[in-house]
Design a protein around this motif. Structure first.
Motif, PDB file in Angstrom:
ATOM      1  N   SER A   1       8.632   3.204 -13.790  1.00  0.00           N
ATOM      2  CA  SER A   1       7.437   2.421 -14.453  1.00  0.00           C
ATOM      3  C   SER A   1       7.400   1.318 -13.426  1.00  0.00           C
ATOM      4  O   SER A   1       7.858   1.337 -12.304  1.00  0.00           O
ATOM      5  N   GLU A   2       7.149   0.398 -13.764  1.00  0.00           N
ATOM      6  CA  GLU A   2       6.987  -0.920 -13.072  1.00  0.00           C
ATOM      7  C   GLU A   2       7.026  -2.447 -13.972  1.00  0.00           C
ATOM      8  O   GLU A   2       6.646  -2.131 -15.195  1.00  0.00           O
ATOM      9  N   LEU A   3       7.256  -3.566 -13.328  1.00  0.00           N
ATOM     10  CA  LEU A   3       7.349  -4.715 -14.171  1.00  0.00           C
ATOM     11  C   LEU A   3       6.251  -5.630 -13.807  1.00  0.00           C
ATOM     12  O   LEU A   3       5.871  -5.337 -12.543  1.00  0.00           O
ATOM     13  N   ASP A   4       5.472  -6.167 -14.588  1.00  0.00           N
ATOM     14  CA  ASP A   4       4.463  -6.982 -14.227  1.00  0.00           C
ATOM     15  C   ASP A   4       4.964  -8.190 -13.500  1.00  0.00           C
ATOM     16  O   ASP A   4       5.792  -8.802 -13.350  1.00  0.00           O
TER      17      ASP A   4
ATOM     18  N   VAL B   1       0.937  -1.280  -0.133  1.00  0.00           N
ATOM     19  CA  VAL B   1      -0.020   0.001   0.024  1.00  0.00           C
ATOM     20  C   VAL B   1       0.867   1.157   0.184  1.00  0.00           C
ATOM     21  O   VAL B   1       0.620   2.279  -0.575  1.00  0.00           O
ATOM     22  N   ALA B   2       1.956   1.063   0.582  1.00  0.00           N
ATOM     23  CA  ALA B   2       2.833   2.337   0.798  1.00  0.00           C
ATOM     24  C   ALA B   2       3.933   2.723  -0.233  1.00  0.00           C
ATOM     25  O   ALA B   2       4.287   3.841  -0.641  1.00  0.00           O
ATOM     26  N   ILE B   3       4.160   1.567  -0.937  1.00  0.00           N
ATOM     27  CA  ILE B   3       5.444   1.724  -2.078  1.00  0.00           C
ATOM     28  C   ILE B   3       4.644   1.667  -3.340  1.00  0.00           C
ATOM     29  O   ILE B   3       3.805   0.944  -3.848  1.00  0.00           O
ATOM     30  N   GLY B   4       5.384   2.661  -4.312  1.00  0.00           N
ATOM     31  CA  GLY B   4       4.921   2.798  -5.756  1.00  0.00           C
ATOM     32  C   GLY B   4       5.514   3.904  -6.284  1.00  0.00           C
ATOM     33  O   GLY B   4       6.532   4.329  -5.900  1.00  0.00           O
TER      34      GLY B   4
ATOM     35  N   ALA C   1       8.462  -5.812  -5.692  1.00  0.00           N
ATOM     36  CA  ALA C   1       9.682  -5.919  -6.442  1.00  0.00           C
ATOM     37  C   ALA C   1       9.491  -5.293  -7.630  1.00  0.00           C
ATOM     38  O   ALA C   1      10.495  -4.621  -8.323  1.00  0.00           O
ATOM     39  N   GLY C   2       8.275  -5.512  -8.322  1.00  0.00           N
ATOM     40  CA  GLY C   2       8.216  -4.966  -9.673  1.00  0.00           C
ATOM     41  C   GLY C   2       8.011  -3.294  -9.866  1.00  0.00           C
ATOM     42  O   GLY C   2       8.726  -2.745 -10.797  1.00  0.00           O
ATOM     43  N   ARG C   3       7.427  -2.935  -8.732  1.00  0.00           N
ATOM     44  CA  ARG C   3       7.367  -1.444  -8.510  1.00  0.00           C
ATOM     45  C   ARG C   3       8.748  -0.755  -8.416  1.00  0.00           C
ATOM     46  O   ARG C   3       9.154   0.202  -8.882  1.00  0.00           O
ATOM     47  N   ILE C   4       9.433  -1.391  -7.605  1.00  0.00           N
ATOM     48  CA  ILE C   4      10.940  -0.731  -7.277  1.00  0.00           C
ATOM     49  C   ILE C   4      11.716  -1.178  -8.220  1.00  0.00           C
ATOM     50  O   ILE C   4      12.700  -0.188  -8.424  1.00  0.00           O
ATOM     51  N   LEU C   5      11.997  -2.141  -9.006  1.00  0.00           N
ATOM     52  CA  LEU C   5      13.057  -2.395  -9.844  1.00  0.00           C
ATOM     53  C   LEU C   5      13.131  -1.694 -11.107  1.00  0.00           C
ATOM     54  O   LEU C   5      14.137  -1.246 -11.756  1.00  0.00           O
ATOM     55  N   ALA C   6      11.742  -1.418 -11.510  1.00  0.00           N
ATOM     56  CA  ALA C   6      11.658  -0.457 -12.849  1.00  0.00           C
ATOM     57  C   ALA C   6      10.876   1.019 -12.615  1.00  0.00           C
ATOM     58  O   ALA C   6      10.458   1.507 -13.576  1.00  0.00           O
TER      59      ALA C   6
END
Length: 343
Positions: free
Chosen positions: A315-318, A37-40, A307-312
């Motif tokens: 943007s984000e990885l699905d 909920v907090a990370i994005g 992890a997908g939100r943080i790594l990219a």
């Protein structure tokens, strides 16, 4: 039926350790839900999170949090469903390589939806679920039949190869459907990757009954799966109707896989990783293993989404891409560890 029984290294754990692991997994799930909920892509304050949880959406930050809440719920439900489905598939087939993705079940559901959308014009969310469950069930029967041909019956490696070959073929057919219908190709391509982005509670309502029935059937099959783990002859000697036990447990897994694929797309390897890790914690008793697999699957998918939100960023990885990165090496490790040589 194969002879690949669960590894003897997975010993039955004492109840007190199971209770401690249960508390640990529940705590991890709570932490991951809070982080999700907090990370994005947008940083939010604790006050924005609290306001969004109260239903207040007055700022962009609060709107971002409000969008992450159903996404987190969907990741938890999908992870729990795939984790439990993988445990059931491994128990029913006594195959340590069984997984909704490896056995082609997810791709079967995907192909059914792609064909239904492209050539039959289905558009309702409820129709998606029925079509996906039908595709998942048909593919499960097909793969098991192909893997049973030849000497030795359905060995673990034969089932895995049949499932992977089916997955490749179905993925190609899905691509062919998309190429023939350019007007829907974009939406199908994005869905085919597998993800939980854009989740809403309105969309989830249509799959909840199917997931609920799948969870109930799966949990009710725990005792039967324990009997099947002893072998067909022993299970029959204990009074178990083997075909009925295997069919009911498989029905629960198919409902879970089909409903999850309908709303998230095909997400692989969750059902492979989770059962093996859970056996290390709680042993092979399915009365414990199934609920633990659900909790651990929820943790894995929420963690992969984070992890997908943080790594990219920004943007984000699905999440389907992240689980593939995690699951492919794990699959190789399982193959080497179990030394499955029979063709």
């Amino acid at each position: 039926m194969t002879n690949a029984a669960p590894s003897p290294g997975f010993a039955l754990r004492p109840d007190r350790f199971r209770g401690l692991w249960l508390l640990a997994v529940l705590a991890l799930l709570a932490v991951l839900c809070a982080l999700s909920v907090a990370i994005g892509t947008r940083d939010v304050a604790l006050g924005d999170i609290a306001a969004a949880l109260r239903g207040e959406v007055d700022t962009i930050a609060q709107a971002a949090v409000a969008a992450r809440i159903p996404r987190t719920v969907l990741a938890a439900l999908a992870g729990a469903a795939l984790g439990m489905a993988g445990t059931i598939m491994q128990g029913v087939t006594r195959n340590p390589l069984a997984d909704p993705g490896i056995l082609g079940v997810n791709l079967g559901a995907s192909l059914a939806i792609a064909v239904a959308v492209a050539f039959f014009g289905i558009a309702s969310a409820q129709a998606y679920v029925w079509v996906a469950i039908g595709g998942a069930g048909g593919t499960a029967v097909f793969v098991y039949t192909i893997g049973s041909l030849g000497r030795g019956g359905p060995t673990p490696l034969k089932l895995a190869l049949a499932g992977m070959a089916t997955s490749v073929a179905f993925a190609s057919l899905v691509l062919g459907v998309m190429l023939s219908r350019g007007d829907i190709a974009g939406g199908l391509h994005a869905w085919q990757i597998g993800g939980v982005g854009g989740a809403t509670f309105a969309r989830m309502v249509h799959v909840l009954p199917f997931l609920a029935v799948g969870f109930v059937i799966s949990l009710a099959s725990a005792r039967r799966l324990n009997s099947l783990a002893l072998g067909d002859e022993t299970a029959a000697g204990l009074g178990e109707r083997v075909a009925v036990a295997r069919g009911l447990a498989s029905l629960g897994a198919i409902l879970l896989c089909g409903a999850t694929t309908a709303i998230c797309g095909p997400i692989g390897f969750v059902g492979l990783i989770v059962p093996h890790l859970c056996r290390l914690l709680v042993g092979v008793d399915h009365r414990w293993l199934l609920p633990f697999s659900a909790l651990a699957g929820a943790c894995l998918l929420i963690g992969s989404d984070i992890a997908g939100r943080i790594l990219a960023r920004p943007s984000e990885l699905d999440v389907g891409i992240v689980t593939a990165f995690i699951g492919a090496p794990f699959f190789i490790w399982i193959v080497r560890r179990t030394r499955v040589r029979a063709l």
